[in-house]
Design a protein around this motif. Structure first.
Motif, PDB file in Angstrom:
ATOM      1  N   ASP A  34      78.465  20.709  96.880  1.00  0.00           N
ATOM      2  CA  ASP A  34      77.208  20.121  96.401  1.00  0.00           C
ATOM      3  C   ASP A  34      77.469  18.669  95.986  1.00  0.00           C
ATOM      4  OD1 ASP A  34      74.563  19.875  95.492  1.00  0.00           O
ATOM      5  OD2 ASP A  34      75.002  20.781  93.542  1.00  0.00           O
ATOM      6  N   PRO A  35      77.870  17.813  96.961  1.00  0.00           N
ATOM      7  CA  PRO A  35      78.272  16.449  96.611  1.00  0.00           C
ATOM      8  C   PRO A  35      77.168  15.614  95.948  1.00  0.00           C
ATOM      9  CG  PRO A  35      78.322  16.771  98.998  1.00  0.00           C
ATOM     10  CD  PRO A  35      78.037  18.099  98.381  1.00  0.00           C
ATOM     11  N   ASP A  36      75.910  15.874  96.271  1.00  0.00           N
ATOM     12  CA  ASP A  36      74.834  15.099  95.626  1.00  0.00           C
ATOM     13  C   ASP A  36      74.361  15.753  94.319  1.00  0.00           C
ATOM     14  OD1 ASP A  36      73.244  17.212  96.472  1.00  0.00           O
ATOM     15  OD2 ASP A  36      72.055  16.019  97.875  1.00  0.00           O
ATOM     16  N   LYS A  37      74.972  16.877  93.982  1.00  0.00           N
ATOM     17  CA  LYS A  37      74.721  17.615  92.730  1.00  0.00           C
ATOM     18  C   LYS A  37      73.282  18.098  92.577  1.00  0.00           C
ATOM     19  CE  LYS A  37      78.214  14.709  90.607  1.00  0.00           C
ATOM     20  NZ  LYS A  37      78.166  13.684  91.643  1.00  0.00           N
ATOM     21  N   ARG A  38      72.552  18.171  93.668  1.00  0.00           N
ATOM     22  CA  ARG A  38      71.147  18.603  93.634  1.00  0.00           C
ATOM     23  C   ARG A  38      71.020  20.037  93.113  1.00  0.00           C
ATOM     24  NH1 ARG A  38      68.709  21.314  97.184  1.00  0.00           N
ATOM     25  NH2 ARG A  38      70.350  21.044  98.713  1.00  0.00           N
ATOM     26  N   VAL A  39      71.852  20.947  93.644  1.00  0.00           N
ATOM     27  CA  VAL A  39      71.803  22.348  93.223  1.00  0.00           C
ATOM     28  C   VAL A  39      72.372  22.486  91.811  1.00  0.00           C
ATOM     29  CG1 VAL A  39      72.631  24.683  93.734  1.00  0.00           C
ATOM     30  CG2 VAL A  39      71.866  23.180  95.593  1.00  0.00           C
ATOM     31  N   THR A  40      73.456  21.780  91.542  1.00  0.00           N
ATOM     32  CA  THR A  40      74.069  21.815  90.209  1.00  0.00           C
ATOM     33  C   THR A  40      73.033  21.414  89.148  1.00  0.00           C
ATOM     34  OG1 THR A  40      76.198  21.275  91.223  1.00  0.00           O
ATOM     35  CG2 THR A  40      76.023  20.957  88.847  1.00  0.00           C
ATOM     36  N   GLU A  41      72.261  20.367  89.435  1.00  0.00           N
ATOM     37  CA  GLU A  41      71.214  19.929  88.499  1.00  0.00           C
ATOM     38  C   GLU A  41      70.101  20.963  88.394  1.00  0.00           C
ATOM     39  OE1 GLU A  41      69.765  15.965  89.138  1.00  0.00           O
ATOM     40  OE2 GLU A  41      71.788  15.126  89.182  1.00  0.00           O
ATOM     41  N   ALA A  42      69.696  21.554  89.521  1.00  0.00           N
ATOM     42  CA  ALA A  42      68.614  22.552  89.520  1.00  0.00           C
ATOM     43  C   ALA A  42      68.974  23.755  88.653  1.00  0.00           C
ATOM     44  CB  ALA A  42      68.300  23.001  90.942  1.00  0.00           C
ATOM     45  N   TYR A  43      70.266  24.048  88.550  1.00  0.00           N
ATOM     46  CA  TYR A  43      70.735  25.187  87.749  1.00  0.00           C
ATOM     47  C   TYR A  43      71.064  24.790  86.302  1.00  0.00           C
ATOM     48  CZ  TYR A  43      70.727  28.743  91.355  1.00  0.00           C
ATOM     49  OH  TYR A  43      70.331  29.674  92.286  1.00  0.00           O
ATOM     50  N   GLY A  44      70.826  23.529  85.958  1.00  0.00           N
ATOM     51  CA  GLY A  44      71.089  23.080  84.593  1.00  0.00           C
ATOM     52  C   GLY A  44      72.561  22.880  84.297  1.00  0.00           C
ATOM     53  N   ALA A  45      73.381  22.763  85.335  1.00  0.00           N
ATOM     54  CA  ALA A  45      74.832  22.680  85.156  1.00  0.00           C
ATOM     55  C   ALA A  45      75.370  21.254  85.284  1.00  0.00           C
ATOM     56  CB  ALA A  45      75.524  23.602  86.164  1.00  0.00           C
ATOM     57  N   TYR A  46      74.498  20.278  85.112  1.00  0.00           N
ATOM     58  CA  TYR A  46      74.929  18.880  85.157  1.00  0.00           C
ATOM     59  C   TYR A  46      74.302  18.173  83.971  1.00  0.00           C
ATOM     60  CZ  TYR A  46      76.091  14.256  86.922  1.00  0.00           C
ATOM     61  OH  TYR A  46      76.614  12.998  87.047  1.00  0.00           O
ATOM     62  N   GLY A  47      75.100  17.449  83.230  1.00  0.00           N
ATOM     63  CA  GLY A  47      74.543  16.744  82.079  1.00  0.00           C
ATOM     64  C   GLY A  47      75.615  16.098  81.242  1.00  0.00           C
ATOM     65  N   GLU A  48      75.267  15.813  79.991  1.00  0.00           N
ATOM     66  CA  GLU A  48      76.184  15.138  79.089  1.00  0.00           C
ATOM     67  C   GLU A  48      77.335  16.034  78.686  1.00  0.00           C
ATOM     68  OE1 GLU A  48      74.753  13.393  75.469  1.00  0.00           O
ATOM     69  OE2 GLU A  48      73.734  11.798  76.560  1.00  0.00           O
ATOM     70  N   LYS A  49      78.524  15.452  78.738  1.00  0.00           N
ATOM     71  CA  LYS A  49      79.728  16.150  78.301  1.00  0.00           C
ATOM     72  C   LYS A  49      80.471  15.228  77.345  1.00  0.00           C
ATOM     73  CE  LYS A  49      82.176  18.261  81.428  1.00  0.00           C
ATOM     74  NZ  LYS A  49      82.910  18.646  82.638  1.00  0.00           N
ATOM     75  N   LYS A  50      81.253  15.822  76.489  1.00  0.00           N
ATOM     76  CA  LYS A  50      82.091  15.045  75.577  1.00  0.00           C
ATOM     77  C   LYS A  50      83.539  15.436  75.806  1.00  0.00           C
ATOM     78  CE  LYS A  50      79.174  13.967  71.592  1.00  0.00           C
ATOM     79  NZ  LYS A  50      77.842  14.191  72.024  1.00  0.00           N
ATOM     80  N   ASN A  51      84.397  14.415  75.873  1.00  0.00           N
ATOM     81  CA  ASN A  51      85.822  14.657  76.041  1.00  0.00           C
ATOM     82  C   ASN A  51      86.578  13.551  75.317  1.00  0.00           C
ATOM     83  OD1 ASN A  51      88.054  16.000  76.904  1.00  0.00           O
ATOM     84  ND2 ASN A  51      87.966  15.284  79.017  1.00  0.00           N
ATOM     85  N   TYR A  52      87.428  13.942  74.396  1.00  0.00           N
ATOM     86  CA  TYR A  52      88.207  12.970  73.628  1.00  0.00           C
ATOM     87  C   TYR A  52      87.318  11.879  73.024  1.00  0.00           C
ATOM     88  CZ  TYR A  52      92.037  15.290  75.986  1.00  0.00           C
ATOM     89  OH  TYR A  52      92.910  16.240  76.449  1.00  0.00           O
ATOM     90  N   GLY A  53      86.171  12.291  72.488  1.00  0.00           N
ATOM     91  CA  GLY A  53      85.277  11.354  71.810  1.00  0.00           C
ATOM     92  C   GLY A  53      84.385  10.530  72.720  1.00  0.00           C
ATOM     93  N   LYS A  54      84.560  10.652  74.019  1.00  0.00           N
ATOM     94  CA  LYS A  54      83.724   9.907  74.965  1.00  0.00           C
ATOM     95  C   LYS A  54      82.626  10.817  75.496  1.00  0.00           C
ATOM     96  CE  LYS A  54      86.861   6.413  76.658  1.00  0.00           C
ATOM     97  NZ  LYS A  54      87.758   6.010  77.705  1.00  0.00           N
ATOM     98  N   THR A  55      81.433  10.239  75.688  1.00  0.00           N
ATOM     99  CA  THR A  55      80.314  10.976  76.266  1.00  0.00           C
ATOM    100  C   THR A  55      80.102  10.464  77.684  1.00  0.00           C
ATOM    101  OG1 THR A  55      79.313  11.211  74.086  1.00  0.00           O
ATOM    102  CG2 THR A  55      77.873  11.559  75.972  1.00  0.00           C
ATOM    103  N   TYR A  56      79.943  11.382  78.621  1.00  0.00           N
ATOM    104  CA  TYR A  56      79.726  11.000  80.013  1.00  0.00           C
ATOM    105  C   TYR A  56      78.918  12.088  80.705  1.00  0.00           C
ATOM    106  CZ  TYR A  56      83.563  14.241  80.813  1.00  0.00           C
ATOM    107  OH  TYR A  56      84.349  15.370  80.841  1.00  0.00           O
ATOM    108  N   LEU A  57      78.425  11.805  81.908  1.00  0.00           N
ATOM    109  CA  LEU A  57      77.699  12.792  82.693  1.00  0.00           C
ATOM    110  C   LEU A  57      78.671  13.498  83.628  1.00  0.00           C
ATOM    111  CD1 LEU A  57      74.410  10.916  83.644  1.00  0.00           C
ATOM    112  CD2 LEU A  57      74.696  12.753  81.986  1.00  0.00           C
TER     113      LEU A  57
END
Length: 155
Positions: A95-118
């Motif tokens: 799912d390189p364009d993340k279309r399905v990942t987004e449709a399932y709510g599995a794409y969004g903000e993440k935090k790692n070592y104090g940094k926030t990213y998508l």
């Protein structure tokens, strides 16, 4: 940011290429339960552990009527390499364009070592035989997750 699925929602339909470049659709699994899980990247330690756990428990899940589909933003060629290197027997979809990942709510903000990213949020959605969401689990851990699913589903 995509909205998370809830039990009772209709699972978003999809058709994505597998590791061999063949199209696989959710509708191909109609009449069976499907565990659709989303992971950030093939050939990384956590994702490898999770994919191996699903492969190791595939007979148990299949006997209980479940098919397993793993989805990541990786290209089919990388998925094929992942499958071969780890002897995976689960269906891996690209799912390189993340279309399905987004449709399932599995794409969004993440935090790692104090940094926030998508990014891809490690998630598992259990779809019933009628194509409805039975369970939607987000921010799951790679280790121990498959055992927890098996226990929670009463398998």
């Amino acid at each position: 940011m995509s909205e998370r699925l809830q039990p009772g929602d209709v699972a978003p339909a999809f058709t994505l290429p597998d590791a061999d470049g063949n199209d696989v659709s959710l509708s191909d699994h109609e009449g069976r339960k499907v565990i659709v899980y989303f992971y950030p990247a093939a050939l990384t330690p956590g994702c490898t552990k999770q994919a191996c756990d699903f492969t190791d428990n595939l007979e148990v899940l299949a006997a209980a009527g479940y098919d397993v589909i793993g989805i990541s933003p990786d290209e089919p060629a990388k998925l094929a390499k992942f499958r071969e290197k780890e002897s995976l027997r689960i269906t891996l979809l690209a799912d390189p364009d993340k279309r399905v990942t987004e449709a399932y709510g599995a794409y969004g903000e993440k935090k790692n070592y104090g940094k926030t990213y998508l990014g891809v949020i490690r998630s598992t959605v259990v779809v019933d035989e009628r194509g409805q969401v039975e369970r939607a689990l987000y921010n799951v851990r790679a280790t121990g997750h498959v055992a927890k699913i098996i226990k929670d589903l009463g398998i």
